[in-house]
Design an enzyme around this catalytic site. Structure first.
Site, PDB file in Angstrom:
ATOM      1  N   GLY A  33       0.697  -1.259   0.065  1.00 40.66           N
ATOM      2  CA  GLY A  33      -0.046  -0.028   0.028  1.00 40.66           C
ATOM      3  C   GLY A  33       0.974   1.118   0.067  1.00 40.66           C
ATOM      4  O   GLY A  33       1.953   1.003   0.518  1.00 40.66           O
ATOM      5  N   GLN A  42       3.351   9.689   0.805  1.00 43.82           N
ATOM      6  CA  GLN A  42       4.763   8.892   0.804  1.00 43.82           C
ATOM      7  C   GLN A  42       5.498   9.191  -0.498  1.00 43.82           C
ATOM      8  O   GLN A  42       6.755   9.098  -0.353  1.00 43.82           O
ATOM      9  CB  GLN A  42       4.273   7.604   1.195  1.00 43.82           C
ATOM     10  CG  GLN A  42       3.638   7.328   2.365  1.00 43.82           C
ATOM     11  CD  GLN A  42       3.306   5.800   2.503  1.00 43.82           C
ATOM     12  OE1 GLN A  42       2.340   5.123   2.078  1.00 43.82           O
ATOM     13  NE2 GLN A  42       4.482   5.146   3.124  1.00 43.82           N
ATOM     14  N   CYS A  53       5.580  -0.290   6.991  1.00 43.45           N
ATOM     15  CA  CYS A  53       5.358   0.862   6.297  1.00 43.45           C
ATOM     16  C   CYS A  53       6.681   1.145   5.377  1.00 43.45           C
ATOM     17  O   CYS A  53       7.611   1.321   6.061  1.00 43.45           O
ATOM     18  CB  CYS A  53       5.211   2.012   7.215  1.00 43.45           C
ATOM     19  SG  CYS A  53       4.625   3.517   6.406  1.00 43.45           S
ATOM     20  N   LEU A  54       6.360   1.610   4.217  1.00 41.61           N
ATOM     21  CA  LEU A  54       7.464   2.171   3.308  1.00 41.61           C
ATOM     22  C   LEU A  54       8.375   3.464   3.774  1.00 41.61           C
ATOM     23  O   LEU A  54       9.402   3.462   3.563  1.00 41.61           O
ATOM     24  CB  LEU A  54       7.076   2.088   1.902  1.00 41.61           C
ATOM     25  CG  LEU A  54       6.595   0.860   0.888  1.00 41.61           C
ATOM     26  CD1 LEU A  54       6.306   1.280  -0.252  1.00 41.61           C
ATOM     27  CD2 LEU A  54       7.608  -0.223   1.208  1.00 41.61           C
ATOM     28  N   HIS A  93      -4.638   1.740   7.750  1.00 36.38           N
ATOM     29  CA  HIS A  93      -3.063   2.273   7.854  1.00 36.38           C
ATOM     30  C   HIS A  93      -2.923   3.344   6.762  1.00 36.38           C
ATOM     31  O   HIS A  93      -2.317   4.545   7.137  1.00 36.38           O
ATOM     32  CB  HIS A  93      -2.378   1.105   7.441  1.00 36.38           C
ATOM     33  CG  HIS A  93      -0.681   1.345   7.320  1.00 36.38           C
ATOM     34  ND1 HIS A  93       0.046   0.890   8.226  1.00 36.38           N
ATOM     35  CD2 HIS A  93      -0.105   2.318   6.425  1.00 36.38           C
ATOM     36  CE1 HIS A  93       1.323   1.560   7.964  1.00 36.38           C
ATOM     37  NE2 HIS A  93       1.079   2.222   6.878  1.00 36.38           N
ATOM     38  N   GLU A  94      -3.577   3.296   5.449  1.00 39.29           N
ATOM     39  CA  GLU A  94      -3.306   4.390   4.469  1.00 39.29           C
ATOM     40  C   GLU A  94      -4.053   5.505   4.697  1.00 39.29           C
ATOM     41  O   GLU A  94      -3.598   6.578   4.381  1.00 39.29           O
ATOM     42  CB  GLU A  94      -3.645   3.781   3.137  1.00 39.29           C
ATOM     43  CG  GLU A  94      -2.618   2.216   2.601  1.00 39.29           C
ATOM     44  CD  GLU A  94      -1.290   2.633   2.989  1.00 39.29           C
ATOM     45  OE1 GLU A  94      -0.856   3.965   2.579  1.00 39.29           O
ATOM     46  OE2 GLU A  94      -0.537   1.602   2.842  1.00 39.29           O
ATOM     47  N   HIS A 115      -2.411   7.751   6.841  1.00 42.19           N
ATOM     48  CA  HIS A 115      -1.203   8.522   6.215  1.00 42.19           C
ATOM     49  C   HIS A 115      -1.990  10.127   5.606  1.00 42.19           C
ATOM     50  O   HIS A 115      -1.469  11.125   5.670  1.00 42.19           O
ATOM     51  CB  HIS A 115      -0.803   7.886   5.024  1.00 42.19           C
ATOM     52  CG  HIS A 115       0.362   7.005   5.508  1.00 42.19           C
ATOM     53  ND1 HIS A 115       1.563   7.420   5.896  1.00 42.19           N
ATOM     54  CD2 HIS A 115       0.713   5.777   5.167  1.00 42.19           C
ATOM     55  CE1 HIS A 115       2.416   6.325   6.444  1.00 42.19           C
ATOM     56  NE2 HIS A 115       1.876   5.315   5.746  1.00 42.19           N
TER      57      HIS A 115
HETATM   58 CO    CO Z   1       2.630   3.342   5.834  1.00 41.66          CO
END
Ligand code: CO
Length: 170
Positions: A45, A50, A96-97, A138-139, A142
């Protein structure tokens, strides 16, 4: 095109992303670049912030059991999401990236229902109580300037910050 991923504790990760109003070529390029970046970094995701764009857009692609390929056609593109239902609770390991290499258990709602728009501005709904429900939460965090490590207990968070500082020095 693969874009650079914004890494914690970059201040941009704290921005509240803006609603998408133009469903045009610029948005489509952004979504395509998000897909390329997510695949290149082996994520499931990615939110627009990000890659440094503060718009309420996110993508999710969870590999299925039948195929571990994250086909482009199977990528969910979620614009301007709104929660309609959030029920129950569960604990799942997340990564998470923007916080590479860190995996921690996080408590979230078990069942969510959202309304959202696709890249053409059409409205859809998702009703899910599996891993997708976790990824969505989660997304969307962000989009609201939140990163999953902020949900850890005080002690776990301190341990993380210490480890992260050590890593930044190296
Ligand atoms: Co993330």
């Amino acid at each position: 095109m693969v874009r650079e991923v914004v890494i914690y504790p970059d201040k941009r990760l704290k921005l509240i992303s803006r609603e998408v109003t133009e469903f045009d070529e610029t948005l489509h390029t952004l979504l395509d670049d998000m897909y390329d970046t997510m695949i290149a970094k082996r994520g499931v995701g990615l939110a627009a912030i990000q890659i440094g764009v503060d718009l309420r857009a996110l993508i999710i692609n969870i590999p299925t059991e039948e195929s571990d390929k994250q086909l482009r056609d199977h990528t969910l593109e979620i614009i301007n999401p709104v929660f309609l239902t959030m029920e129950g609770s569960c604990k799942t390991q997340e990564g998470c990236l923007s916080v590479p290499g860190i995996y921690e258990d996080v408590e979230r709602a078990q069942h969510v229902k959202i309304s959202y728009q696709d890249r053409h501005g059409n409205t859809h709904e998702i009703d899910n109580d599996e891993f997708l429900a976790i990824a969505i939460q989660h997304e969307i965090d962000h989009l609201d300037g939140k990163v999953f490590i902020e949900k850890l207990s005080y002690i776990k968070r301190k341990k993380f910050e210490k480890e992260w500082k050590k890593r930044e020095k190296n």
